[in-house]
Design an enzyme around this catalytic site. Structure first.
Site, PDB file in Angstrom:
ATOM      1  N   GLY A 171       0.502  -0.974   0.327  1.00  0.00           N
ATOM      2  CA  GLY A 171      -0.223   0.262  -0.195  1.00  0.00           C
ATOM      3  C   GLY A 171       1.200   0.842  -0.707  1.00  0.00           C
ATOM      4  N   GLY A 172       0.310   2.266   0.945  1.00  0.00           N
ATOM      5  CA  GLY A 172       0.862   3.599   1.060  1.00  0.00           C
ATOM      6  C   GLY A 172       3.129   3.329   1.318  1.00  0.00           C
ATOM      7  N   GLY A 406      19.564   9.109 -34.767  1.00  0.00           N
ATOM      8  CA  GLY A 406      18.394  10.190 -33.784  1.00  0.00           C
ATOM      9  C   GLY A 406      19.488   9.126 -32.205  1.00  0.00           C
ATOM     10  N   ALA A 407      19.792   8.248 -32.114  1.00  0.00           N
ATOM     11  CA  ALA A 407      20.766   7.657 -31.148  1.00  0.00           C
ATOM     12  C   ALA A 407      21.974   8.753 -30.945  1.00  0.00           C
ATOM     13  CB  ALA A 407      21.065   6.131 -31.138  1.00  0.00           C
TER      14      ALA A 407
HETATM   15  C1  HXC Z   1      -2.153  -2.494  11.822  1.00  0.00           C
HETATM   16  C2  HXC Z   1      -1.388  -4.461  10.310  1.00  0.00           C
HETATM   17  C3  HXC Z   1      -1.028  -4.240   8.952  1.00  0.00           C
HETATM   18  C4  HXC Z   1      -1.794  -3.080   9.127  1.00  0.00           C
HETATM   19  C5  HXC Z   1      -0.117  -5.945   9.650  1.00  0.00           C
HETATM   20  N1  HXC Z   1      -0.389  -5.698  10.313  1.00  0.00           N
HETATM   21  N2  HXC Z   1      -0.434  -5.146   8.567  1.00  0.00           N
HETATM   22  N3  HXC Z   1      -1.563  -4.348  11.203  1.00  0.00           N
HETATM   23  N4  HXC Z   1      -2.703  -1.962   9.598  1.00  0.00           N
HETATM   24  N5  HXC Z   1      -1.375  -1.962   7.574  1.00  0.00           N
HETATM   25  C6  HXC Z   1      -0.266  -5.998  11.457  1.00  0.00           C
HETATM   26  C7  HXC Z   1      -0.877  -7.863  11.771  1.00  0.00           C
HETATM   27  O1  HXC Z   1      -2.520  -7.253  11.933  1.00  0.00           O
HETATM   28  C8  HXC Z   1       0.108  -8.380  12.513  1.00  0.00           C
HETATM   29  O2  HXC Z   1      -0.111  -8.481  13.942  1.00  0.00           O
HETATM   30  C9  HXC Z   1       1.504  -7.782  12.286  1.00  0.00           C
HETATM   31  O3  HXC Z   1       1.135  -7.154  11.237  1.00  0.00           O
HETATM   32  C10 HXC Z   1       2.446  -9.195  11.446  1.00  0.00           C
HETATM   33  O4  HXC Z   1       1.254  -9.173   9.851  1.00  0.00           O
HETATM   34  P1  HXC Z   1       1.117 -10.549   9.591  1.00  0.00           P
HETATM   35  O5  HXC Z   1      -0.325 -10.348   8.281  1.00  0.00           O
HETATM   36  O6  HXC Z   1       1.273 -11.647  10.659  1.00  0.00           O
HETATM   37  O7  HXC Z   1       2.624 -10.700   8.292  1.00  0.00           O
HETATM   38  P2  HXC Z   1       3.011 -11.185   7.043  1.00  0.00           P
HETATM   39  O8  HXC Z   1       2.243 -12.242   7.204  1.00  0.00           O
HETATM   40  O9  HXC Z   1       4.108 -11.222   7.007  1.00  0.00           O
HETATM   41  O10 HXC Z   1       2.186 -10.325   5.819  1.00  0.00           O
HETATM   42  C11 HXC Z   1       2.371  -8.845   5.869  1.00  0.00           C
HETATM   43  C12 HXC Z   1       1.772  -8.841   4.548  1.00  0.00           C
HETATM   44  C13 HXC Z   1       0.139  -8.013   5.527  1.00  0.00           C
HETATM   45  C14 HXC Z   1       1.875  -8.620   3.402  1.00  0.00           C
HETATM   46  C15 HXC Z   1       2.231  -6.721   5.182  1.00  0.00           C
HETATM   47  O11 HXC Z   1       0.155  -8.126   6.844  1.00  0.00           O
HETATM   48  C16 HXC Z   1      -0.406  -7.306   5.083  1.00  0.00           C
HETATM   49  O12 HXC Z   1      -1.286  -8.049   3.705  1.00  0.00           O
HETATM   50  N6  HXC Z   1      -1.468  -6.689   5.438  1.00  0.00           N
HETATM   51  C17 HXC Z   1      -2.134  -5.429   4.797  1.00  0.00           C
HETATM   52  C18 HXC Z   1      -1.452  -4.828   3.818  1.00  0.00           C
HETATM   53  C19 HXC Z   1      -2.473  -3.463   3.391  1.00  0.00           C
HETATM   54  O13 HXC Z   1      -2.951  -4.053   2.255  1.00  0.00           O
HETATM   55  N7  HXC Z   1      -2.300  -2.455   3.715  1.00  0.00           N
HETATM   56  C20 HXC Z   1      -2.442  -1.668   3.314  1.00  0.00           C
HETATM   57  C21 HXC Z   1      -2.612  -0.865   2.225  1.00  0.00           C
HETATM   58  S1  HXC Z   1      -3.723   0.637   1.744  1.00  0.00           S
HETATM   59  P3  HXC Z   1       0.342  -9.087  14.850  1.00  0.00           P
HETATM   60  O14 HXC Z   1      -1.488  -8.778  15.914  1.00  0.00           O
HETATM   61  O15 HXC Z   1      -0.869 -10.554  14.468  1.00  0.00           O
HETATM   62  O16 HXC Z   1       1.508  -9.207  15.200  1.00  0.00           O
HETATM   63  C22 HXC Z   1      -2.601   2.108   2.022  1.00  0.00           C
HETATM   64  C23 HXC Z   1      -2.987   3.239   1.496  1.00  0.00           C
HETATM   65  C24 HXC Z   1      -1.934   3.515   1.556  1.00  0.00           C
HETATM   66  O17 HXC Z   1      -1.346   1.809   2.663  1.00  0.00           O
HETATM   67  C25 HXC Z   1      -2.162   4.405  -0.587  1.00  0.00           C
HETATM   68  C26 HXC Z   1      -1.367   5.759  -1.258  1.00  0.00           C
HETATM   69  C27 HXC Z   1      -1.630   5.455  -1.887  1.00  0.00           C
END
Ligand code: HXC
Length: 511
Positions: A171-172, A406-407
């Site tokens: 994401g961000g 051109g290059a």
């Molecule tokens: C809050 C989060 C989090 C998030 C992970 N965690 N991502 N908490 N907000 N975005 C937490 C989990 O709940 C977990 O907590 C711990 O972090 C580890 O995550 P896991 O999933 O167990 O780890 P892993 O299997 O290694 O996977 C990592 C990951 C996955 C691929 C990053 O966590 C994931 O897909 N997260 C969400 C990604 C996402 O979609 N983010 C939002 C994007 S939108 P615990 O308590 O169990 O340790 C965005 C908008 C901005 O960013 C746009 C700007 C242009």
């Protein structure tokens, strides 16, 4: 509380902050072979120079039971320190705290160091390991990201911004690095994607692994999003330090001078044999680069992407230089969409940060074909032309062999502002190669002897640097063996270059 109690309380709070998401989560990451966010900073900076800021910041969210889960520092470690004695600002995301996700409060910590970096004219390095926007915070987190993106853009071209991706970044967490100057990823442990494999499966029904989708090799070789790749975190961090050594702290300074014992007037007979006699035979342009730079140290950028062009940093007589070189070893060094974009961005970086450019040219032209045309080679090739033309840093070209069509114009020709243009006696400067030219001009000639004579005539006339030298488009024809000496002389001659493009808000590069 007496004084000692207060000190003890302070120590307890410090320890609590330093434990981040707790021992269990730290152990889990250790078992994956990963360093902690703090260890990364310690490795990156000169020993004992890190100063941590905002260690006790906590988030303010009350939804989803978050009010009971406050961790001092809120998962981002921020502050400043030194690399080779020079001030840098850093932030390091701690994946053990809510997956290193961005909250309003830790976004404010990043903003604070970004603002300081701009005020002090010092680079900022982000060690990224984050699941993106903190889901529990909703728009507050999105706002935090946008505030960071805005600062990334304002800082662009003012201070170097460097991103290491050291874990799963989603994401961000990938968009801020995307605006920075260089992205480094670690093999097997870092990922970058806007949406992960699960979302992709739901939306497009594609099945793809995390690594295929956004692993280090994917972004270093396929997408071109990343610029550097390391085998592990330790190597990654050493690469960051090395990269920094070629860069100035800001756009008002020059890159640090590094004295060398490598003679600046070194003559090397081996160089005379690198460009083969047969003009269609490939050779490795990196053999020439590593021979001419100080101590054979060439720090290549994007070595796995668009390998038909080579870019990177080296030093010449102690001065940091950006190299852009066609690579005859890969697709004959032709210019195509990816190589044009790769080189254009690098040229703009060097120009923004006062790093002189040396161009090594051996290019048969632009790659023909529908894939390239439909993909917009006209627009993308123009990026490189634009980037070279607008660059006001010292610009030096050495044509080693082919400079066709051109290059020739695009690759830092005299006509778009190069300061000094060299050619080897093996250079061939013409509108096109002999076969193509003769086919067009002598369409009706089919007798083999006659054709051969015409081709020989053409070669005689154009497959050399002298036509261009006669009209002053080449300043000097040199022996390959004296390349280092000649290039350093030219660099020294251009050191006081001071030109300005016309005043404007900004140009409109064909994006
Ligand atoms: C809050 C989060 C989090 C998030 C992970 N965690 N991502 N908490 N907000 N975005 C937490 C989990 O709940 C977990 O907590 C711990 O972090 C580890 O995550 P896991 O999933 O167990 O780890 P892993 O299997 O290694 O996977 C990592 C990951 C996955 C691929 C990053 O966590 C994931 O897909 N997260 C969400 C990604 C996402 O979609 N983010 C939002 C994007 S939108 P615990 O308590 O169990 O340790 C965005 C908008 C901005 O960013 C746009 C700007 C242009």
């Amino acid at each position: 509380m007496n004084l000692q109690d207060k000190f003890n309380d302070f120590e307890r709070r410090n320890k609590e902050a330093e434990l981040g998401g707790g021992i269990a989560r730290i152990e889990k990451r250790k078992n994956q072979g990963l360093l902690t966010a703090r260890e990364r900073i310690e490795l990156l900076l000169d020993a004992g120079t890190f100063v941590e800021m905002d260690k006790f910041v906590v988030h303010k969210t009350t939804d989803f039971g978050m009010e009971d889960q406050k961790i001092p520092g809120d998962g981002f470690i921020t502050g400043y320190g030194k690399i080779d004695g020079r001030l840098v600002y850093v932030f390091s995301q701690d994946f053990t705290v809510f997956g290193g996700s961005l909250s309003r409060t830790n976004a404010n910590k990043v903003i604070k160091v970004m603002d300081l970096a701009m005020k002090m004219g010092a680079p900022i390095i982000g060690l990224n390991d984050s699941g993106g926007a903190r889901i529990q915070e909703g728009v507050e987190s999105l706002a935090g990201y946008a505030d960071i993106f805005y600062r990334n853009v304002m800082s662009s071209g003012v201070i170097p911004q460097i991103s290491a991706i050291l874990g799963p970044c989603a994401g961000g967490a990938v968009y801020s690095p995307a605006i920075t100057d260089f992205i480094l990823m670690t093999k097997n442990t870092s990922y970058m994607f806007v949406t992960g494999p699960d979302v992709i499966k739901t939306v497009t029904h594609e099945e793809v692994t995390k690594d295929e989708l956004g692993g280090a090799m994917t972004h270093n070789s396929k997408s071109g999003v990343a610029h550097l790749m390391a085998d592990n975190e330790e190597q990654a961090i050493m690469m960051l330090r090395e990269l920094m050594s070629f860069l100035p702290s800001n756009n008002m300074e020059d890159a640090p001078f590094k004295p060398t014992t490598d003679p600046t007037d070194r003559i090397d007979e081996k160089m005379d044999k690198i460009v083969p006699e047969d003009p269609n035979k490939p050779y490795d342009i990196k053999d020439i680069i590593s021979n001419i730079v100080d101590d054979e140290i060439f720090f290549e950028i994007q070595p796995y992407y668009a390998q038909n062009i080579v870019i990177g940093f080296g030093r010449m007589g102690g001065q940091s230089v950006g190299f852009v070189a066609n690579q005859p070893n890969f697709l004959a060094g032709v210019l195509d969409i990816n190589s044009s974009i790769k080189a254009a961005r690098f040229v703009r970086f060097c120009d923004a940060f006062n790093i002189p450019l040396i161009v090594l040219e051996d290019v048969p032209g632009f790659l023909p074909g529908t894939t390239q045309e439909f993909g917009g080679i006209i627009k993308h090739g123009a990026k490189l032309l634009y980037a070279f033309a607008e660059a006001t840093v010292p610009k030096i070209t050495l044509i080693t062999r082919k400079a066709y069509g051109g290059a020739y114009d695009v690759m830092n020709s005299k006509h778009i502002g190069a300061d000094y243009n060299f050619a080897y006696p093996t250079a061939e400067i013409a509108v096109m190669g002999v076969e193509g030219a003769v086919k067009i001009l002598y369409r009706n000639v089919s007798a083999p002897e006659e054709l051969k004579k015409i081709q020989d005539d053409y070669k005689q006339k154009f497959a050399n640097p002298y036509k261009a030298a006669e009209v002053g488009y080449i300043d000097e024809i040199i022996y390959p063996r004296e390349s280092r000496k000649k290039l350093i002389e030219a660099l020294r001659m251009t050191r006081t270059k001071n030109i300005k493009n016309p005043n404007k808000k900004h140009g409109n590069i064909p994006l």
